[in-house]
Design an enzyme around this catalytic site. Structure first.
Site, mmCIF file in Angstrom:
data_model
loop_
_atom_site.group_PDB
_atom_site.id
_atom_site.type_symbol
_atom_site.label_atom_id
_atom_site.label_comp_id
_atom_site.label_asym_id
_atom_site.label_seq_id
_atom_site.Cartn_x
_atom_site.Cartn_y
_atom_site.Cartn_z
ATOM 1 N N GLN A 168 0.845 -1.200 0.000
ATOM 2 C CA GLN A 168 0.000 0.000 0.000
ATOM 3 C C GLN A 168 0.875 1.242 0.000
ATOM 4 O OE1 GLN A 168 -3.164 -1.634 2.960
ATOM 5 N NE2 GLN A 168 -4.174 -0.079 1.767
ATOM 6 N N ASP A 169 1.036 1.890 1.168
ATOM 7 C CA ASP A 169 1.957 3.031 1.152
ATOM 8 C C ASP A 169 3.194 2.702 1.977
ATOM 9 O OD1 ASP A 169 0.360 5.407 3.448
ATOM 10 O OD2 ASP A 169 0.642 3.260 3.604
ATOM 11 N N PRO A 170 4.249 3.513 1.866
ATOM 12 C CA PRO A 170 5.502 3.185 2.551
ATOM 13 C C PRO A 170 5.340 3.182 4.074
ATOM 14 C CG PRO A 170 5.840 4.887 0.868
ATOM 15 C CD PRO A 170 4.357 4.729 1.043
ATOM 16 N N HIS A 226 -1.185 6.593 5.049
ATOM 17 C CA HIS A 226 -2.101 6.976 3.951
ATOM 18 C C HIS A 226 -2.204 8.489 3.752
ATOM 19 C CE1 HIS A 226 -3.011 2.779 4.241
ATOM 20 N NE2 HIS A 226 -3.639 2.912 5.379
#
Length: 229
Positions: free
Chosen positions: A63-65, A134
């Site tokens: 998803q995101d880092p 996010h």
């Protein structure tokens, strides 16, 4: 068959699109205003640096880092050497221990050796504010990574896509199952790993598929760069 096309060839036009220029501009503006953004600028596109388009055999979508200090370096699920493996990666290691004979869980969480074997470790969002999961969703990164997936779908054949969790599975809906091999499971996060990530056997199944199609299998034991020289 490996394509001679590079990421530069297929993404040059995308990088000129107004949305992409805006995304980079927004992220650069946050950094300049003193907001800490992960990963560091030089690492944002590491997934593409370590795994060229023509070498992609496997895609793992994140998803995101990671948003903690020193963790993210541009490869999904991976952390820098010296940083403890986060819970999702620990669960990935547990599944590897259970399914790959001889796998010994490393003390580190640095997955560059996977990337260099053709495993594209792609987050769907490529930056994040420190401590705010996010926070860079909807900046435009998703449009860019959708394009990346569609380009792999179009220009490669027989790629194994490992789609863990509903986010990755929705993102992967554009993949042609006639051209590629798609494996789905719950996310390895502690919240969902016991609902079917453990026991999914994805790493062994990936190597089976690669072997059946005349490709070199992946050595899933992550090796630090100094160890592999």
């Amino acid at each position: 068959m490996a394509t001679e096309l590079t990421w530069h060839d297929v993404l040059a036009d995308e990088k000129q699109q107004p949305y992409f220029i805006n995304t980079l501009h927004t992220v650069a503006g946050e950094r300049q205003s003193g907001i800490t953004v992960y990963p560091p600028q030089k690492d944002v596109f590491n997934a593409f640096r370590f795994t060229e388009l023509g070498d992609v055999k496997v895609v793992i979508l994140g998803q995101d880092p990671y948003h903690g200090p020193g963790q993210a370096h541009g490869l999904a699920f991976s952390v820098r050497p010296g940083i403890a493996p986060p819970p999702s990666l620990v669960n990935i290691y547990k599944e590897l221990e259970a399914s790959i004979p001889g796998f010994v869980r490393p003390a580190h969480g640095y997955l560059e050796s996977w990337a260099r074997q053709g495993v594209l470790l792609l987050n769907t969002v490529l930056t994040v504010r420190a401590g705010q999961a996010h926070s860079h969703a909807s900046l435009g990164w998703e449009t860019f990574t959708d394009k990346v997936i569609s380009l792999i779908n179009q220009h490669r054949e027989g790629v194994v896509f490992l789609l863990w969790g509903s986010h990755a599975q929705k993102k992967g809906a554009i993949i042609d199952p006639q051209r590629h091999h798609i494996l789905k499971a719950p996310h390895p996060s502690p919240l969902s790993a016991h609902r079917g990530f453990f026991g999914c056997n994805h790493f062994a199944l990936t190597n089976q598929w690669l072997e059946q199609h005349g490709e070199k299998t992946i050595d899933w034991t992550p090796v630090l760069p100094a160890e592999s020289e």
